[in-house]
Design a protein around this motif. Structure first.
Motif, PDB file in Angstrom:
ATOM      1  N   LEU A 101       7.013  14.798  45.087  1.00 34.89           N
ATOM      2  CA  LEU A 101       6.677  14.142  46.347  1.00 34.89           C
ATOM      3  C   LEU A 101       7.743  14.411  47.404  1.00 34.89           C
ATOM      4  N   PHE A 102       9.019  14.235  47.037  1.00 32.64           N
ATOM      5  CA  PHE A 102      10.086  14.481  48.013  1.00 32.64           C
ATOM      6  C   PHE A 102      10.200  15.961  48.355  1.00 32.64           C
ATOM      7  N   GLY A 103       9.925  16.825  47.390  1.00 33.46           N
ATOM      8  CA  GLY A 103       9.887  18.262  47.680  1.00 33.46           C
ATOM      9  C   GLY A 103       8.794  18.600  48.669  1.00 33.46           C
ATOM     10  N   LEU A 104       7.632  17.976  48.513  1.00 30.99           N
ATOM     11  CA  LEU A 104       6.526  18.180  49.450  1.00 30.99           C
ATOM     12  C   LEU A 104       6.896  17.697  50.844  1.00 30.99           C
ATOM     13  N   LEU A 105       7.516  16.518  50.934  1.00 33.76           N
ATOM     14  CA  LEU A 105       7.938  16.003  52.241  1.00 33.76           C
ATOM     15  C   LEU A 105       8.952  16.935  52.897  1.00 33.76           C
ATOM     16  N   PHE A 106       9.850  17.469  52.093  1.00 34.95           N
ATOM     17  CA  PHE A 106      10.841  18.424  52.601  1.00 34.95           C
ATOM     18  C   PHE A 106      10.142  19.657  53.167  1.00 34.95           C
ATOM     19  N   LEU A 107       9.174  20.181  52.439  1.00 42.03           N
ATOM     20  CA  LEU A 107       8.460  21.376  52.901  1.00 42.03           C
ATOM     21  C   LEU A 107       7.557  21.093  54.094  1.00 42.03           C
TER      22      LEU A 107
END
Length: 165
Positions: A110-116
């Protein structure tokens, strides 16, 4: 061309460090918190080194410095992953490891997606990425200092658990 090789060697080094640190973690049971704190300090230092060299120019640029700082970032960042999983599983024991690992993986994704997704913000640039990485590394230190270690699963696995009944 050089950025590709930096990324390649960083991926290989980071992946190898995660495997090695994960294996070493099997022998250092009960000291995961200390290891995460040490790796976090290394991550903070190497991220500062990298950022000060590339974005602020406090540290003079050199190819050797670029490789060294980035490889240290990868070792410290990816080396923490197995330790975080071990700490998460220990902290949530007796909840099943699969559930804990699933929640950790889901939140990481989830945090990786938000970062991207942040790249879709117009004119955001790229320097925020280093500051975000530094901020998350700095945030780990006080959170880990507040975290209470308990090794219930480890004590069961090693036969040190006492029957209370």
């Amino acid at each position: 061309m050089e950025a590709g090789w930096v990324g390649f060697y960083g991926s290989i080094t980071g992946g190898a460090s995660a495997i090695i640190i994960g294996r070493v973690a099997d022998f250092m049971g009960g000291h995961y918190k200390l290891a995460v704190l040490v790796l976090s300090v290394v991550l903070i230092g190497s991220t500062l080194w990298f950022t000060f060299m590339l974005y602020i120019s406090i540290i003079p640029f050199s190819t050797v410095s670029l490789y060294a700082s980035f490889l240290l970032i990868q070792v410290a960042c990816l080396g923490c992953i197995p330790l975080f999983y071990e700490l998460g599983v220990e902290a949530s024991y007796p909840i099943a490891e699969g559930i804990t690992s699933g929640v950790l993986t889901w939140s990481n994704n989830l945090f990786g997606l938000l970062f991207l997704l942040a790249f879709y913000i117009p004119n955001i640039g790229t320097s925020w990425m280093n500051w975000t990485a530094l901020g998350t590394a700095v945030a780990v230190v006080p959170l880990m200092l507040l975290f209470r270690e308990k090794y219930g699963r480890l004590s069961v696995d090693t036969g040190q658990a006492q029957n209370k009944g």
